[in-house]
Every structure is written in C-alpha cells, then in structure tokens.
Design an enzyme around this catalytic site. Structure first.
Site, PDB file in Angstrom:
ATOM      1  N   PHE A 169       1.031  -1.230   0.026  1.00 45.96           N
ATOM      2  CA  PHE A 169      -0.151   0.715  -0.386  1.00 45.96           C
ATOM      3  C   PHE A 169       0.346   1.219   0.129  1.00 45.96           C
ATOM      4  O   PHE A 169       0.806   1.794  -1.254  1.00 45.96           O
ATOM      5  CB  PHE A 169      -1.135   0.109   1.258  1.00 45.96           C
ATOM      6  CG  PHE A 169      -1.014   1.404   1.768  1.00 45.96           C
ATOM      7  CD1 PHE A 169      -2.253   2.559   0.786  1.00 45.96           C
ATOM      8  CD2 PHE A 169      -1.430   1.568   2.959  1.00 45.96           C
ATOM      9  CE1 PHE A 169      -2.837   3.511   1.259  1.00 45.96           C
ATOM     10  CE2 PHE A 169      -1.645   2.957   3.842  1.00 45.96           C
ATOM     11  CZ  PHE A 169      -2.439   3.268   3.044  1.00 45.96           C
ATOM     12  N   VAL A 170       1.136   1.372   0.892  1.00 44.37           N
ATOM     13  CA  VAL A 170       2.206   2.649   1.447  1.00 44.37           C
ATOM     14  C   VAL A 170       3.559   2.710   0.124  1.00 44.37           C
ATOM     15  O   VAL A 170       3.821   3.545  -0.887  1.00 44.37           O
ATOM     16  CB  VAL A 170       2.880   2.819   2.335  1.00 44.37           C
ATOM     17  CG1 VAL A 170       3.916   3.982   2.697  1.00 44.37           C
ATOM     18  CG2 VAL A 170       2.073   3.522   3.471  1.00 44.37           C
ATOM     19  N   ASP A 200       9.036  -7.547  -3.970  1.00 44.38           N
ATOM     20  CA  ASP A 200       8.172  -8.048  -2.960  1.00 44.38           C
ATOM     21  C   ASP A 200       8.114  -9.543  -2.929  1.00 44.38           C
ATOM     22  O   ASP A 200       8.503  -9.858  -4.123  1.00 44.38           O
ATOM     23  CB  ASP A 200       6.970  -7.764  -3.507  1.00 44.38           C
ATOM     24  CG  ASP A 200       6.047  -7.055  -2.549  1.00 44.38           C
ATOM     25  OD1 ASP A 200       5.342  -8.187  -2.073  1.00 44.38           O
ATOM     26  OD2 ASP A 200       5.541  -6.150  -2.268  1.00 44.38           O
ATOM     27  N   THR A 231       1.775  -9.549   1.669  1.00 42.80           N
ATOM     28  CA  THR A 231       0.666  -8.441   1.826  1.00 42.80           C
ATOM     29  C   THR A 231       0.342  -7.323   0.018  1.00 42.80           C
ATOM     30  O   THR A 231      -0.271  -7.313   0.103  1.00 42.80           O
ATOM     31  CB  THR A 231       0.618  -7.966   3.107  1.00 42.80           C
ATOM     32  OG1 THR A 231       1.805  -7.395   3.045  1.00 42.80           O
ATOM     33  CG2 THR A 231       0.393  -9.029   4.059  1.00 42.80           C
ATOM     34  N   GLY A 232       1.970  -7.271   0.143  1.00 41.56           N
ATOM     35  CA  GLY A 232       2.510  -6.443  -1.271  1.00 41.56           C
ATOM     36  C   GLY A 232       1.356  -7.525  -1.965  1.00 41.56           C
ATOM     37  O   GLY A 232       0.415  -8.659  -2.363  1.00 41.56           O
ATOM     38  N   ALA A 289      11.707   3.080   6.811  1.00 37.30           N
ATOM     39  CA  ALA A 289      10.133   3.063   7.484  1.00 37.30           C
ATOM     40  C   ALA A 289       9.612   2.233   8.996  1.00 37.30           C
ATOM     41  O   ALA A 289       9.408   1.128   8.992  1.00 37.30           O
ATOM     42  CB  ALA A 289       9.085   2.407   6.552  1.00 37.30           C
ATOM     43  N   TYR A 324       5.681  -6.627  15.775  1.00 32.64           N
ATOM     44  CA  TYR A 324       6.086  -5.698  14.571  1.00 32.64           C
ATOM     45  C   TYR A 324       6.363  -4.478  15.426  1.00 32.64           C
ATOM     46  O   TYR A 324       7.768  -3.864  14.836  1.00 32.64           O
ATOM     47  CB  TYR A 324       4.319  -5.250  14.154  1.00 32.64           C
ATOM     48  CG  TYR A 324       4.248  -4.408  13.493  1.00 32.64           C
ATOM     49  CD1 TYR A 324       4.803  -4.406  12.058  1.00 32.64           C
ATOM     50  CD2 TYR A 324       3.782  -2.722  13.730  1.00 32.64           C
ATOM     51  CE1 TYR A 324       4.863  -3.613  11.321  1.00 32.64           C
ATOM     52  CE2 TYR A 324       4.026  -1.961  12.969  1.00 32.64           C
ATOM     53  CZ  TYR A 324       4.296  -2.445  11.449  1.00 32.64           C
ATOM     54  OH  TYR A 324       4.459  -1.144  10.333  1.00 32.64           O
ATOM     55  N   THR A 329      -2.426   5.648   8.483  1.00 34.78           N
ATOM     56  CA  THR A 329      -2.171   6.264   6.766  1.00 34.78           C
ATOM     57  C   THR A 329      -3.184   5.734   6.034  1.00 34.78           C
ATOM     58  O   THR A 329      -3.089   4.144   6.090  1.00 34.78           O
ATOM     59  CB  THR A 329      -0.505   6.174   6.267  1.00 34.78           C
ATOM     60  OG1 THR A 329       0.258   6.921   7.063  1.00 34.78           O
ATOM     61  CG2 THR A 329      -0.452   6.432   5.082  1.00 34.78           C
TER      62      THR A 329
END
Ligand code: UDP
Length: 328
Positions: free
Chosen positions: A21-22, A41, A45-46, A129, A160, A190
């Site tokens: 997403f980001v 990737d 999840t991407g 990130a 996490y 976000t």
C-alpha cells in the site's frame, strides 16, 4: 524551508515491499521524479495490481523475492549500484500480527541487515520505514521522537513493534559505526487507495462494512484515538526525508486526532450508508491514543500535511467502491 531534490533523474532507487500500500505510492512518486525504481516484493501482503500500471514502464522493474532469505543479487536489476534504498517491506496490519508473526520479525531484522549491507556497499542513502508503534501504548501525548515508548515485548503487537525498534537500532548502528547515510521515519496511521479491504485496520474495515450495509464494528468503547494521514501527505513527507540529510527518527503523519467512534460515524456519513455502529471486543495492547508531535518534521523537513480528512476519506471510499464493483 525548501530542500533540494537530491533524488530524481538518473538515480536508481530500491524499494522493498514495493507492491504494498504505502510503498507502491512511493514508487509512483519516484518514477514521476525521473528515478529508475526497482521494487522487490514477495507478495505476502503486497499485490501486483498496485504496480500493474507500471508493468511496461522503462524505468520500473518488479522483482519477486523473499528478502528475509537473501537479496536477489543475481537478478539483473541488482547488478548496478543503488543511489537510495527504502526499506518499506513488512506486513503491518493487526491481522498480520497474529497470522504472520515470524515473517514480520524476519523482515524487520534479517532483511533490514541485508539491505543495510547493500546500502553500505553501494554508498546509498538508506531510509528505514519505522512506525508510531515504536511508542507502543504511549504514556506521553502527543508523541515526540524523544519519547522511548511503552511497548509490551511479549504481547501480540510485540512482533511488529520490536522488529521496527530493532530496525531503528540497526540503522543507527550502521550510521554510527560505518558512516552510512540514513534516515528513519516513524509513520503514523495512514490511509488511502490500495489498502487491503480485509486487512483488519479501521479505515478499510469500516469503509467495506459501510459500503456493504453491514454493521460497522467498533472495538471497545471507540474512545481510543488515532490521527489519520492521507497517503499523498505521507509520501511527500518520506520524500522530504529522502532528500534531506536528516538521520531522524522523524514522525510523519497528521494532528487530525479523532476517536474511532467518530471515525465510524464519519465513514457511515460519507458513504451515505444505512449501517449501524456495533461495539465489539477490544484487541490486546491496543494503544489508547496516538498523535504525532510534528515539530521535527516541520522544522527539519518543512513538512506540512495538507489533505483534509474528509477529502482523503472521500477519495479512499471512491477507490473501495470501484474495486468492490470490479470484483463483484
Ligand atoms: N478498530 C475497530 N474496528 C475495526 C478495526 C479497528 O474499532 O474493525 C480499532 C482498533 O481496535 C484500534 C483503532 O481502530 O483501536 C485503529 O486500528 P487500526 O488497526 O486501523 O490501526 P492501529 O491500531 O494499528 O493504529
């Protein structure tokens, strides 16, 4: 303040998790600046769809690889040096914390070390990130970067939070001991197009529920707060950090703090849905409140979020409407 654009035409940038997403929005912005972008990737999840519009772009390469095993150094896209490496890869939603805990730990530790080594070898700027989760369930409000946080290391979210805290420590170690050019961004909540409708986060869950006319599930009382940032603002903030020589950590997000109950009501209103709010069980270690102190982002980067919450939510709702219709 206006920073010089350090990365643009002719620069090669590696984005880990580039189909997420980001990061996929960052990829778009880097391509628009003239960079050559390699996205790596493993699609845990991407989604390939997030970068499908770039499939034939001459300055874009998508490499499928699991960087927790090794970097795909034998892929042709990895042959030349990178000018910048952005480590954006990680499953990041509460659902992922329980279903993919080991993957989260590995991408925030082993993969971080691999990418730091590659950045060192290439003389690249390394952007890490990180996350507002580094503050855990904060006892200081709003959260400045100087606050060390309140994290439960053995809780469900610990995988996490601690992986990102490890990544920050590793990034600083490479900076201090090897002189690596680094920047750490702590990303606050976000939202925007390309979120997964089923990722368990409040915004996509509420929008999907409201569009389907299903009950909107607020956890606990819904008095817990978050400060929501639209993706375009976040991307601008990350690029400002990339262009700067700041090490960070620097918070990035907005000060639009609202309760989760208010968020549910707002989404029901903006979708024009007849859904009702229902109150269900609260998840463990759920932070009670969250809002970034943006002083550093403002003074060091000249960052200012500009997209009003209702406008960002409208754009996101539009995206969900389109994708739900397309898959219906
Ligand atoms: N939340 C909720 N209902 C949902 C999903 C999330 O009430 O269906 C709550 C969640 O418990 C948390 C807040 O919304 O208090 C924000 O959750 P999200 O997962 O979006 O972000 P994070 O907790 O990672 O900041």
């Amino acid at each position: 303040m206006r920073l010089e654009q350090r990365y643009g035409d002719g620069h090669r940038v590696l984005v880990s998790g580039g189909a997420g997403f980001v990061p996929s929005h960052l990829v778009d912005a880097l391509i628009a600046r003239g960079c050559t972008v390699v996205a790596v990737d493993n699609f845990v999840t991407g989604s390939k769809e997030n970068v499908a519009h770039l499939a034939d772009h001459p300055r874009f390469t998508l490499v499928e690889a699991d960087i927790t095993e090794a970097l795909p150094e034998d892929h042709p896209a990895f042959a030349d040096r990178f000018d910048a490496i952005l480590h954006m890869a990680s499953p990041a939603s509460p659902t992922d914390f329980t279903t993919r805990p080991i993957e989260i730990l590995r991408v925030g530790s082993v993969a971080t070390l691999y990418l730091l080594e590659r950045a060192l070898a290439d003389g690249a700027r390394f952007i890490m990130a990180s996350t507002s989760e580094a503050y855990g369930d904060p006892q200081v409000h709003p959260q400045p970067e100087s606050y060390w946080g309140n994290v439960n290391p053995v809780g469900v979210r610990g995988v996490y939070d601690e992986a990102k805290r490890f990544s920050e420590a590793a990034t600083m170690a490479y900076h201090r001991s090897r002189g690596l050019d680094v920047g750490i961004v702590r990303i606050f909540n976000t939202y925007g197009p390309r979120m997964r409708p089923d990722d368990g986060r409040a915004v996509p869950t509420f929008i999907s529920q409201a569009l389907r006319g299903q009950p909107v599930t607020v956890h606990g009382t819904g008095n817990q707060t978050r400060s929501l940032c639209y993706i375009d603002d976040l991307v601008r903030g990350i690029l400002l950090l990339l262009d700067s020589t700041e090490t960070g950590p620097i918070n990035c997000g907005t000060e639009h703090e609202l309760s989760i109950r208010e968020l549910a009501t707002k989404i029901i209103e903006l979708t024009g849905s007849s859904s009702e709010v229902v109150f269900v069980g609260r998840t463990a270690d759920d932070p009670e409140m969250r809002r970034p102190d943006l002083t550093l982002a403002r003074t060091r980067l000249g960052f200012e979020p500009v997209v009003p919450p209702d406008e960002g939510l409208r754009r996101t709702i539009e995206y969900f409407r389109r994708t739900m219709l397309a898959s219906a």
